[in-house]
Every structure is written in structure tokens, then in C-alpha cells.
Design a protein around this motif. Structure first.
Motif, PDB file in Angstrom:
ATOM      1  N   PHE A  16       0.953  -1.404   0.148  1.00  0.00           N
ATOM      2  CA  PHE A  16       0.085  -0.063  -0.195  1.00  0.00           C
ATOM      3  C   PHE A  16       0.908   1.264   0.119  1.00  0.00           C
ATOM      4  CE2 PHE A  16      -2.184   3.325   2.737  1.00  0.00           C
ATOM      5  CZ  PHE A  16      -3.098   3.725   1.783  1.00  0.00           C
ATOM      6  N   VAL A  17       2.215   1.347   0.840  1.00  0.00           N
ATOM      7  CA  VAL A  17       2.816   2.359   0.797  1.00  0.00           C
ATOM      8  C   VAL A  17       4.236   1.977   0.442  1.00  0.00           C
ATOM      9  CG1 VAL A  17       3.121   2.005   3.129  1.00  0.00           C
ATOM     10  CG2 VAL A  17       3.656   4.404   2.341  1.00  0.00           C
ATOM     11  N   ARG A  18       4.930   2.666  -0.223  1.00  0.00           N
ATOM     12  CA  ARG A  18       6.360   2.694  -0.673  1.00  0.00           C
ATOM     13  C   ARG A  18       6.985   3.677  -0.198  1.00  0.00           C
ATOM     14  NH1 ARG A  18       5.663  -0.082  -6.462  1.00  0.00           N
ATOM     15  NH2 ARG A  18       3.827  -1.220  -6.270  1.00  0.00           N
ATOM     16  N   GLN A  38       1.272  10.286  -4.839  1.00  0.00           N
ATOM     17  CA  GLN A  38       2.646  10.925  -4.683  1.00  0.00           C
ATOM     18  C   GLN A  38       2.692  11.889  -3.720  1.00  0.00           C
ATOM     19  OE1 GLN A  38       5.073  11.072  -8.125  1.00  0.00           O
ATOM     20  NE2 GLN A  38       6.643  12.352  -7.036  1.00  0.00           N
ATOM     21  N   LEU A  39       3.878  11.805  -2.676  1.00  0.00           N
ATOM     22  CA  LEU A  39       3.760  12.941  -1.593  1.00  0.00           C
ATOM     23  C   LEU A  39       5.389  13.176  -1.695  1.00  0.00           C
ATOM     24  CD1 LEU A  39       2.321  14.791   0.308  1.00  0.00           C
ATOM     25  CD2 LEU A  39       2.653  12.960   2.019  1.00  0.00           C
ATOM     26  N   THR A  40       5.976  14.202  -2.360  1.00  0.00           N
ATOM     27  CA  THR A  40       7.295  14.489  -2.491  1.00  0.00           C
ATOM     28  C   THR A  40       7.656  15.765  -1.904  1.00  0.00           C
ATOM     29  OG1 THR A  40       7.410  13.391  -4.428  1.00  0.00           O
ATOM     30  CG2 THR A  40       9.258  15.114  -4.397  1.00  0.00           C
ATOM     31  N   VAL A  41       8.815  15.709  -1.038  1.00  0.00           N
ATOM     32  CA  VAL A  41       9.686  16.897  -0.394  1.00  0.00           C
ATOM     33  C   VAL A  41      10.944  17.007  -1.146  1.00  0.00           C
ATOM     34  CG1 VAL A  41      10.473  15.652   1.433  1.00  0.00           C
ATOM     35  CG2 VAL A  41      10.316  18.154   1.827  1.00  0.00           C
ATOM     36  N   ILE A  42      11.125  18.350  -1.501  1.00  0.00           N
ATOM     37  CA  ILE A  42      12.489  18.717  -2.111  1.00  0.00           C
ATOM     38  C   ILE A  42      13.366  19.140  -1.136  1.00  0.00           C
ATOM     39  CG2 ILE A  42      13.459  20.171  -3.735  1.00  0.00           C
ATOM     40  CD1 ILE A  42      11.421  18.165  -5.199  1.00  0.00           C
ATOM     41  N   LEU A  43      14.703  18.405  -0.840  1.00  0.00           N
ATOM     42  CA  LEU A  43      15.517  18.549   0.101  1.00  0.00           C
ATOM     43  C   LEU A  43      16.658  19.312  -0.428  1.00  0.00           C
ATOM     44  CD1 LEU A  43      15.665  14.924   1.855  1.00  0.00           C
ATOM     45  CD2 LEU A  43      14.274  16.992   2.793  1.00  0.00           C
ATOM     46  N   GLU A  44      16.891  18.918  -1.664  1.00  0.00           N
ATOM     47  CA  GLU A  44      18.051  19.822  -2.355  1.00  0.00           C
ATOM     48  C   GLU A  44      17.829  19.923  -3.910  1.00  0.00           C
ATOM     49  OE1 GLU A  44      22.959  19.026  -2.443  1.00  0.00           O
ATOM     50  OE2 GLU A  44      21.838  17.689  -1.382  1.00  0.00           O
ATOM     51  N   GLY A  45      18.106  21.128  -4.216  1.00  0.00           N
ATOM     52  CA  GLY A  45      18.067  21.460  -5.562  1.00  0.00           C
ATOM     53  C   GLY A  45      16.768  22.264  -6.208  1.00  0.00           C
ATOM     54  N   LYS A  46      16.813  22.829  -7.324  1.00  0.00           N
ATOM     55  CA  LYS A  46      15.766  23.607  -7.814  1.00  0.00           C
ATOM     56  C   LYS A  46      15.537  23.561  -9.296  1.00  0.00           C
ATOM     57  CE  LYS A  46      18.579  27.997  -7.959  1.00  0.00           C
ATOM     58  NZ  LYS A  46      19.887  27.282  -7.901  1.00  0.00           N
ATOM     59  N   GLY A  47      14.231  23.966  -9.821  1.00  0.00           N
ATOM     60  CA  GLY A  47      14.150  23.735 -11.045  1.00  0.00           C
ATOM     61  C   GLY A  47      12.633  24.027 -11.557  1.00  0.00           C
ATOM     62  N   GLN A  48      12.283  23.390 -12.528  1.00  0.00           N
ATOM     63  CA  GLN A  48      10.782  23.716 -12.938  1.00  0.00           C
ATOM     64  C   GLN A  48      10.101  22.548 -12.673  1.00  0.00           C
ATOM     65  OE1 GLN A  48      11.698  24.830 -17.226  1.00  0.00           O
ATOM     66  NE2 GLN A  48      10.998  27.045 -16.793  1.00  0.00           N
ATOM     67  N   PHE A  49       8.828  22.530 -12.471  1.00  0.00           N
ATOM     68  CA  PHE A  49       7.930  21.704 -12.057  1.00  0.00           C
ATOM     69  C   PHE A  49       6.819  21.919 -13.075  1.00  0.00           C
ATOM     70  CE2 PHE A  49       4.131  20.060  -9.352  1.00  0.00           C
ATOM     71  CZ  PHE A  49       4.182  18.629  -9.818  1.00  0.00           C
ATOM     72  N   LEU A  50       6.648  20.795 -13.942  1.00  0.00           N
ATOM     73  CA  LEU A  50       5.595  20.973 -14.993  1.00  0.00           C
ATOM     74  C   LEU A  50       4.629  19.748 -15.003  1.00  0.00           C
ATOM     75  CD1 LEU A  50       8.211  21.488 -17.839  1.00  0.00           C
ATOM     76  CD2 LEU A  50       7.186  23.046 -16.677  1.00  0.00           C
ATOM     77  N   SER A  51       3.323  20.111 -15.093  1.00  0.00           N
ATOM     78  CA  SER A  51       2.102  19.144 -14.828  1.00  0.00           C
ATOM     79  C   SER A  51       0.974  19.768 -15.688  1.00  0.00           C
ATOM     80  CB  SER A  51       1.855  18.928 -13.286  1.00  0.00           C
ATOM     81  OG  SER A  51       0.798  17.859 -13.342  1.00  0.00           O
ATOM     82  N   PHE A  95       4.812   6.968  -1.644  1.00  0.00           N
ATOM     83  CA  PHE A  95       3.889   6.505  -2.733  1.00  0.00           C
ATOM     84  C   PHE A  95       2.650   5.796  -2.073  1.00  0.00           C
ATOM     85  CE2 PHE A  95       7.823   7.028  -5.240  1.00  0.00           C
ATOM     86  CZ  PHE A  95       7.388   7.700  -6.346  1.00  0.00           C
ATOM     87  N   PHE A  96       1.617   5.888  -2.476  1.00  0.00           N
ATOM     88  CA  PHE A  96       0.237   5.421  -1.898  1.00  0.00           C
ATOM     89  C   PHE A  96      -0.559   4.574  -3.070  1.00  0.00           C
ATOM     90  CE2 PHE A  96       0.872   9.231   0.156  1.00  0.00           C
ATOM     91  CZ  PHE A  96       0.790   8.985   1.633  1.00  0.00           C
ATOM     92  N   ASP A  97      -0.406   3.126  -2.904  1.00  0.00           N
ATOM     93  CA  ASP A  97      -1.169   2.279  -4.055  1.00  0.00           C
ATOM     94  C   ASP A  97      -2.294   1.724  -3.645  1.00  0.00           C
ATOM     95  OD1 ASP A  97      -1.697   0.842  -6.352  1.00  0.00           O
ATOM     96  OD2 ASP A  97       0.344  -0.372  -6.161  1.00  0.00           O
ATOM     97  N   PHE A  98      -3.555   2.518  -3.941  1.00  0.00           N
ATOM     98  CA  PHE A  98      -4.681   2.090  -3.687  1.00  0.00           C
ATOM     99  C   PHE A  98      -5.309   0.918  -4.079  1.00  0.00           C
ATOM    100  CE2 PHE A  98      -6.649   6.372  -2.099  1.00  0.00           C
ATOM    101  CZ  PHE A  98      -5.693   6.556  -1.296  1.00  0.00           C
TER     102      PHE A  98
END
Length: 286
Positions: A16-18, A38-51, A95-98
Motif C-alpha cells: 500500500f505504501v512505498r 505521490q507525496l514528495t518533499v524537495i531537500l536539495e536542488g531547484k528547477g521547473q515543475f511541469l504538470s 507513494f500510496f498504491d490504492f
């Protein structure tokens, strides 16, 4: 978790969770999607997020939540791709896999609240405020957890997101078709990569449509359906996005920044910047 391959659904491992830690010179740079939330935290780095129709930036400390099958890419800035560069990136993801819950999601009263997350398909959010603080506290202890304790943390994270309210800020709008076929995904990735690499010069519609292997008319329909933007509008967004970075990180004059990001006319750059961000470049810099 294994690397998520572009536009291919990973075989379920009945988890269920990874948990995944990404460390490297740059983040995975291909447009991709997957059925897990998906739940993501950025710890280092920067850039563009496209979605989808969203074009924005990511930086250290940002926390993003993505629903099922959201085509997305965290594209690190160009300096992270330099051969002898010393920059690096780091991010942690849950990651959550329902699908792993099987019929329990629909049958167990205790899990009814989770069904609302099915409505987040195709959507991405930035998490702010107290919600973000509570989630990051769990991120700190999550790597050492396993079994029922890890499952408990996962449910706790979803419960926090369920009650997030205004702390969960929607970034994109769902596309008319949620998710992309593998063929369309690869085509979209090729176009995105081309635009990102050439966004500071005059790019013609002919060039972009050739990259997609489509006629100009077919390409315009294809692109507008998946981004809710015309080719020209999207290219403008990419340029303004880069201008934001230069305004924040350099002391370059506004006129030089306008030229650097591909605008030949300063007044047109100022108008475009204000129409997208609601303020002129000088005010944004302050």
C-alpha cells in the motif's frame, strides 16, 4: 521502490505504501505518470515543475502532493546537468498504491474517507502551512518505520491531507483526458524536452510539430488538449518562469533578463510578466 518508468505502470508488489529517496546530480527528467498517489518533499536542488497546464518552480523545502496518473516532471535547472558540475539534488517521496487495498477500499466503512482521493486523479497540489509542518514531521521518522507502524503513518498522512483545507493549493486543472497513453506520453515528453532546451530562442510551430511527428494542425489540437495552452502561450510561460528565477537570484537589469529569456521587446516582456503573475517584474523582484 524501483524507478518509475515513463508512462509504464509498475507491476504491483501488493504494497500500500512505498518510500523512495532520490539522490543524484539531477532529478528524473522525463515526463511520466503512475497510478500511485505521490507525496514528495524537495531537500536539495531547484528547477521547473511541469504538470498539465501548470508551469512553476520547485526549490528546497517544497512539498507536493500528486493524484493518480498525473503526467509530471521535476526538471532540474540547466546547471544541474553540467558535466563537471558539483551541484546535486535530493528528494524523498512516499507513494500510496490504492490498488493494493483491493475491494477493501469500497467495502470497509473505515476506509470510506480514502475514496475522495480517487477524485484527485490528474491533479497536483502544493502543500503549505501547518499541514506541511505536520507531514514533514512524519517524513522525519518514516524511513525507520515498517509493517503496521508504516501503514499507520501512511493513513495518518492521508488523514492530514484530507483535513488540509486551504493548505492544499491546486496547481493544475485536470486535463480533458486524465493520464496519457504510452504513445502520447512519449510524444509529449519529446515536445517538452525540445521546448525546455530551446525556450530562449525563436521556436517555430513547424519545428515543434516535427518533433511530435504531427502536422501543424494536428499538433496544435494535440498540445492544446493536453496543456490547455496554445504552443505560444506555453512557451511564454516557460520563459516567464525562467525570468522569475533570474529576478530572484541575480542583479541583472530587467531589460537584460527579458532578452536572456527570449523576449525581443521589453514592453511585451513586462506586459506578459504582469498578465501571468499579476505584477510587473520590478515589483516581483522587491
Amino acid at each position: 521502490m524501483a524507478k518509475v518508468i515513463s508512462f509504464q505502470i509498475p507491476k504491483s508488489q501488493r504494497e500500500f505504501v512505498r518510500y523512495q529517496e532520490d539522490r543524484g546530480r539531477h532529478f528524473y527528467d522525463k515526463l511520466h505518470q503512475h497510478p500511485q498517489l505521490q507525496l514528495t518533499v524537495i531537500l536539495e536542488g531547484k528547477g521547473q515543475f511541469l504538470s498539465g497546464d501548470y508551469v512553476g518552480r520547485f526549490q528546497v523545502g517544497d512539498l507536493f502532493f500528486l493524484g493518480e496518473n498525473v503526467p509530471h516532471v521535476f526538471r532540474s535547472d540547466p546547471e544541474y546537468f553540467e558535466e563537471n558540475g558539483k551541484l546535486s539534488t535530493a528528494g524523498n517521496t512516499i507513494f500510496f498504491d490504492f490498488a493494493a487495498l483491493g475491494t477493501a477500499l469500497g467495502e470497509l466503512e473505515d476506509l470510506q474517507a480514502l475514496r475522495k482521493f480517487k477524485d484527485f486523479s490528474g491533479l497536483c497540489f502544493q502543500v503549505l502551512g501547518e499541514t506541511k509542518s505536520r507531514i514533514l514531521e512524519i517524513f522525519d521518522v518514516f524511513p525507520e518505520s515498517y509493517g503496521l507502524a508504516r501503514f499507520q503513518f501512511a493513513i495518518q498522512l492521508l488523514a492530514i491531507l484530507d483535513q488540509a483545507g486551504d493548505s492544499l493549493v491546486p496547481l493544475n486543472r485536470p486535463t480533458l483526458i486524465r493520464g496519457l497513453s504510452e504513445r502520447d506520453g512519449k510524444r509529449m515528453d519529446q515536445v517538452m524536452q525540445f521546448l525546455l532546451e530551446n525556450r530562449f530562442r525563436q521556436v517555430s510551430l513547424e519545428e515543434a510539430s516535427e518533433k511530435a511527428n504531427l502536422s501543424k494542425e494536428a499538433f496544435c489540437r494535440f498540445f492544446k488538449l493536453r496543456t490547455r495552452k496554445t504552443f505560444t502561450q506555453y512557451l511564454q510561460l516557460l520563459r516567464i518562469n525562467e525570468a522569475q528565477k533570474l529576478l530572484q537570484e541575480t542583479d541583472l537589469p530587467v531589460s537584460e533578463i527579458a532578452f536572456k529569456v527570449g523576449f525581443e521587446n521589453l514592453s511585451y516582456f513586462n506586459r506578459s510578466f504582469k498578465s501571468i503573475l499579476g505584477m510587473p517584474p520590478k515589483a516581483f523582484r522587491k
